[in-house]
Design a protein around this motif. Structure first.
Motif: not given
Lengths: 300, 327
Positions: A81, A84-85, A87-89, A256-259, A264, A267
């Motif tokens: 997690n 991932d956190a 990489r997501y931003i 951190y949110q989906n489309t 999320l 994350l």
């Protein structure tokens, strides 16, 4: 007089062994110290206030599939997690911006506030009272009252999207820190600077060589307050910076949110942990001086 | 003190070239030292405030170069608008709940942690830590906890067979906002602990000998001694609580619909004054009206500060006149 004062000094941090004359007061204190009720209440409050951190860390280690599940602990810990956190931003470039801006602002404001605090505490000039009233008055102006008009002005001067606003804000000092410095420098004995003046030292030299070295706790306090104010700020970077150079606060708060716009949570929790850790470490690292900085300002 | 200061530089006196002795007049040194702050305040506080005051008399939408003058119309609208007044009263309610709990809580915790006990240092750190957490993070932490499906709050309630509550929507989110702000309950303990060390030990001892219990010692010895600090703290906490903004927008269930950091659907329950201002500027482009709101808000803060000084200031006891310390 001194005999009574000594034990009082000791109550700050020291322990019974250091108090030579065990006064009535000292004995009463030691008895009170054994009061189990006080300890229980303190532990209870500490546990309640710490629980949110614990739940945050648990959420940060929970696999996404188990987030909604009706259990307190996940069946397995998912350390990924955290990666991932990041990489997501654009986590690392945002962290760089945050570290750079916070340090820059903190260093500038620490010294600028010290200069001004020294001026108000040790020097004289016409209009000093009015200017001090102005200083206290600006503490009452909410930052956001000036922030939006400043944004409008800075966009005219093409300063929006750059780090220059933080340089200017830092150089201008922070009213609260100036106030703390002023209180602190006022408490120094007059002879301290008089002696240096007789020796022919200019005020700037007295400030740099006598006062600054003696005010380390307060320098730490001002630095920590300044660093945290930028690291924790969301509004100014949101307004003044853009996606390519904004700070971690903006990224963690809104990235951190989906489309569909649903958060999320695992994350978000991982990112929040990574975002908070530096601030907590800085505080723990500087705690001793930070506390002394407040204690010695003579807020009497 | 004097001796050390003298001896450290005293040796250099005889050989000093006369030119080094020429010093600036005192007033110039004063203005030199405060110039970064003075120039900065003029440019970054006074000028923007003046600009906001100017804009408040216009009906500018932020786009045109022409700013139509409307006189006092914006102020009239701010003071008569039901929406704006309800956001103001919501902000005052928030302040009325949060400030007393924070001030009293900090003081009680400081008194508790001023006693000698095992692990006092760790307890002090843990209780103070939430106050160190930046507002962005504390909002997000509580958002995770109060999520309807995955949050710990509903799981806890589930233990008592309470159905899941939608904390982050409707009116409930205001409760969450209060929780976020109250979490930093210990924010004043560092200053309070420092203040408690200044309570004259002789007076406490005398009160104890005279048979005063804990309540009377607090009321007649401790509170008078630390009252200036409590007053200062109360004013600062009121000012910061009135400005609550970040947690109010970050608790919204769906944040940033339009890219990074643009908030369009803030729940109405968290529509505190600053959120309203933000929306007027950036969602409705009502720069004139938003500016008038800011000016009105400044006067609200000044009025609140004056009220606090009026009612609490009377009971403040200054052992030394703080304005005359080094004159």
């Amino acid at each position: 007089m001194t005999a009574v004062k000594n034990p009082a000094r000791g109550t700050g941090a020291a322990f019974p062994g250091q108090v030579p004359a065990a006064s009535l007061r000292g004995r009463a204190r030691r008895l009170a110290g054994r009061s189990p009720l006080a300890v229980t209440v303190a532990v209870l409050v500490a546990v309640i206030l710490t629980l949110p951190f614990v739940t945050l860390i648990i959420s940060a280690l929970t696999p996404a599939s188990q987030m909604g599940a009706d259990r307190w602990l996940p069946t397995s810990l998912r350390w990924a997690n955290f990666t991932d956190a990041t990489r997501y931003i654009p986590f690392w470039s945002m962290t760089r911006s945050s570290v750079f801006l916070s340090s820059l602002f903190a260093v500038l404001t620490t010294f600028s506030s010290a200069l001004t605090g020294y001026g108000f505490a040790r020097l004289r000039g016409p209009g000093k009272r009015i200017l001090f009233a102005l200083l206290i008055g600006t503490m009452m102006v909410p930052p956001i009252v000036t922030l939006i008009p400043t944004y409008l002005l800075f966009s005219d001067y093409k300063l929006v999207g750059t780090y220059w606003p933080w340089v200017l804000w830092g150089a201008a000092g922070t009213p609260y820190a100036i106030f703390l410095y002023r209180q602190y420098f006022s408490s120094f004995p007059k002879e301290l600077s008089e002696a240096a003046v007789i020796d022919g030292a200019g005020q700037l030299r007295i400030f740099c060589q006598v006062f600054l070295p003696l005010s380390r706790p307060l320098l730490v306090t001002a630095f920590v307050l300044g660093f945290n104010s930028v690291w924790g700020d969301f509004i100014a970077p949101d307004l003044f910076l853009n996606q390519s150079n904004t700070t971690l606060a903006v990224g963690v708060a809104s990235g951190y949110q989906n489309t569909q716009g649903y958060p999320l949570y695992n994350l978000l929790a991982g990112g929040a942990v990574l975002y908070v850790v530096p601030v907590i470490l800085l505080f723990l690292f500087a705690q001793r001086s930070y506390v002394r900085g407040f204690a010695t300002t003579g807020l009497k | 003190m004097t001796v050390t200061a003298m001896s450290s530089s005293g040796a250099a006196v005889p050989g000093r070239p006369p030119g080094r002795r020429r010093r600036l007049p005192g007033w110039l040194a004063f203005y030199g030292f405060i110039s970064p702050w003075l120039i900065g305040t003029a440019a970054l506080t006074l000028f923007p405030v003046g600009y906001a005051v100017y804009l408040s008399f216009t009906d500018w939408n932020g786009m045109t170069s022409f700013k139509p003058w409307v006189g006092l119309a914006n102020y009239q609208q701010v003071l008569t608008s039901g929406d704006t007044m309800s956001t103001l009263s919501k902000t005052l309610l928030l302040t009325a709940v949060v400030v007393p709990v924070t001030i009293v809580g900090s003081l009680l915790l400081a008194m508790l942690l001023n006693r000698r006990m095992r692990g006092r240092g760790v307890l002090r750190t843990l209780i103070y830590l939430p106050a160190v957490v930046p507002p962005v993070a504390s909002a997000l932490i509580w958002k995770v906890i109060f999520d309807r499906n995955s949050g710990a709050a509903n799981r806890l309630l589930g233990l008592f067979n309470v159905n899941p509550v939608s904390w982050l929507t409707g009116g409930n989110v205001f409760i969450v906002l209060i929780v976020v702000l109250l979490w930093a309950l210990g924010s004043g303990i560092i200053i309070d602990l420092a203040a408690l060390q200044t309570v004259p030990a002789e007076q406490l001892e005398a009160a104890r000998v005279d048979g005063a219990g804990p309540y009377r010692r607090l009321r007649h010895v401790i509170l008078p001694a630390i009252s200036p600090i409590l007053l200062f703290q109360t004013v600062l906490t009121v000012i910061t609580t009135l400005q609550t903004f970040i947690p109010a927008i970050l608790l919204s269930p769906v944040s940033s619909a339009g890219g990074l950091g643009v908030f369009t659907n803030i729940p109405p329950a968290n529509d505190v004054y600053m959120v309203d201002v933000y929306e007027q500027f950036f969602n409705y482009s009502r720069y004139g009206y938003g500016s008038a709101m800011l000016v009105v808000f400044f006067f609200v803060i000044v009025a609140m500060t004056a009220l606090i000084f009026r009612f609490l200031g009377r009971s403040v006891f200054y052992a030394v006149d703080p304005t005359k310390v080094h004159e």
